[in-house]
Write an enzyme that holds these catalytic residues in place. Structure first.
Site, PDB file in Angstrom:
ATOM      1  N   TYR A 175      13.863 -11.452 -13.184  1.00 14.11           N
ATOM      2  CA  TYR A 175      12.954 -10.304 -13.135  1.00 14.11           C
ATOM      3  C   TYR A 175      13.732  -8.994 -13.223  1.00 14.11           C
ATOM      4  O   TYR A 175      13.400  -8.112 -14.022  1.00 14.11           O
ATOM      5  CB  TYR A 175      12.138 -10.351 -11.848  1.00 14.11           C
ATOM      6  CG  TYR A 175      11.178  -9.191 -11.678  1.00 14.11           C
ATOM      7  CD1 TYR A 175      10.072  -9.050 -12.513  1.00 14.11           C
ATOM      8  CD2 TYR A 175      11.373  -8.236 -10.680  1.00 14.11           C
ATOM      9  CE1 TYR A 175       9.190  -7.993 -12.362  1.00 14.11           C
ATOM     10  CE2 TYR A 175      10.499  -7.177 -10.519  1.00 14.11           C
ATOM     11  CZ  TYR A 175       9.410  -7.059 -11.369  1.00 14.11           C
ATOM     12  OH  TYR A 175       8.537  -6.005 -11.222  1.00 14.11           O
ATOM     13  N   LYS A 179      13.596  -6.049 -16.180  1.00 13.80           N
ATOM     14  CA  LYS A 179      13.229  -4.674 -15.873  1.00 13.80           C
ATOM     15  C   LYS A 179      14.361  -3.695 -16.214  1.00 13.80           C
ATOM     16  O   LYS A 179      14.110  -2.547 -16.611  1.00 13.80           O
ATOM     17  CB  LYS A 179      12.827  -4.544 -14.403  1.00 13.80           C
ATOM     18  CG  LYS A 179      11.428  -5.070 -14.102  1.00 13.80           C
ATOM     19  CD  LYS A 179      10.368  -4.273 -14.837  1.00 13.80           C
ATOM     20  CE  LYS A 179       8.958  -4.603 -14.397  1.00 13.80           C
ATOM     21  NZ  LYS A 179       7.943  -3.769 -15.084  1.00 13.80           N
ATOM     22  N   THR A 212      -0.213  -6.136  -4.988  1.00 12.01           N
ATOM     23  CA  THR A 212      -0.874  -6.395  -6.262  1.00 12.01           C
ATOM     24  C   THR A 212      -0.786  -7.875  -6.559  1.00 12.01           C
ATOM     25  O   THR A 212      -0.241  -8.658  -5.782  1.00 12.01           O
ATOM     26  CB  THR A 212      -0.208  -5.607  -7.413  1.00 12.01           C
ATOM     27  OG1 THR A 212       1.095  -6.144  -7.646  1.00 12.01           O
ATOM     28  CG2 THR A 212      -0.100  -4.125  -7.079  1.00 12.01           C
TER      29      THR A 212
END
Length: 312
Positions: A175, A179, A212
């Site tokens: 991840y 990014k 989220t």
């Protein structure tokens, strides 16, 4: 209860704004805030039924909102090309593009339809291909392009020797790698815009930490239950402790994309403790995103991987 935060946003009446990942969470709140300021919203989403429900909710908040939902799976280069062809064929310049969508930490290594590690494909390559294919409309609109990175881009490194994590897959490291690559692309976009006179303003935002669906149960990604992390984050957010809410976390990207004080090549994120929540402010660009050589390398690898080349 957390305090409801907001920022002034310029009048965006007549502006055409594209927001990825706007069917829920931070992306939904970004689209809703831009719509409230008068922008016409284009919401390309993977699940159009979910997208239409989100659009209906925005219209409830802002009855005169102009919103259109189109299908887009960022992990599929074919889907990206189809969306770009449709939007380009309509010919309307794009004034704002907020590249917000992403996936995070599939527990096991997964590949996109094109054979790329899923986080690399969705978080970076799909957005690269989308921006590259829409470049004529972005140039015509002298667009503000804001790329949503993460505090994870301040740790780890791009896995240059194994971008698809064929060996030693680690969800969080993959991840971070995706990014960082995405952030390097955004920085290079600003440099190329400056050099070629494209008129595009490219900058970075990050939402801090907020509850989220990134870490929620997603059986399709091999995650049958909510992670412990998202359960803790939800509790802290509900109590107004340290982390943000989706609406407050959206403000960094909104500020970066719309404020006359926001500049290309800069990073904007929450100003609260450890930059986890609070109102947006400029922050130092993460050290991993500062190398011009790495940014050029990322751009060139992205062109090779996607087959989408950007003329100077």
């Amino acid at each position: 209860m957390p305090k409801i935060l907001d920022i002034p946003v310029p009048d965006l009446t007549g502006k055409h704004a594209l927001v990825t990942g706007a069917s829920d969470g931070v992306g939904f709140e970004i689209a809703a805030r831009l719509a409230r300021a008068g922008a016409d919203i284009l919401m390309p989403v993977r699940n159009t039924q979910k997208g239409e429900a989100a659009a209906a909710l925005i219209r409830e908040r802002t009855p005169d909102a102009v919103i259109r939902v189109l299908p887009l799976d960022l992990s599929s280069l074919e889907s990206v090309a189809a969306l770009a062809e449709q939007v380009s064929g309509e010919g309307r310049p794009i004034d704002i593009l907020i590249a917000n969508a992403g996936v995070m930490n599939p527990p096991t290594r997964q590949l996109s339809a094109d054979g790329f590690e899923l986080q690399l494909a969705t978080n970076h390559l799909g957005h690269f291909a989308l921006v590259a294919r829409l470049l004529p409309l972005l140039r015509e609109g002298r667009a503000h392009v804001t790329s949503q990175v993460s505090i994870a881009a301040d740790q780890g490194a791009v896995n240059w020797d194994d971008l698809n994590w064929e060996h030693g897959y680690d969800p969080m490291k993959a991840y971070s790698s995706s990014k960082i690559a995405f952030g390097l692309f955004a920085m290079e976009l600003q440099r190329r815009s400056d050099a070629a006179g494209w008129g595009i303003r490219s900058n970075l935002s990050h939402p801090g930490i907020t509850p989220t669906n990134l870490l929620s149960a997603q059986p399709g990604m091999g995650r049958p239950d909510d992670t412990t992390a998202v359960k803790v984050i939800r509790t802290l957010s509900r109590l107004g402790i340290l982390v943000g809410t989706p609406s407050s976390a959206a403000l960094s990207a909104v500020y970066a994309a719309t404020s006359p004080n926001a500049q290309g090549g800069h990073l904007y994120g929450p100003r609260g403790p450890r930059h986890l929540g609070g109102l947006p402010a400029e922050q130092p660009v993460y050290s991993r995103l500062r190398s011009e050589a790495d940014a050029r390398r990322t751009w060139e690898l992205s062109e090779q991987s996607t087959g989408v080349r950007v003329p100077a």
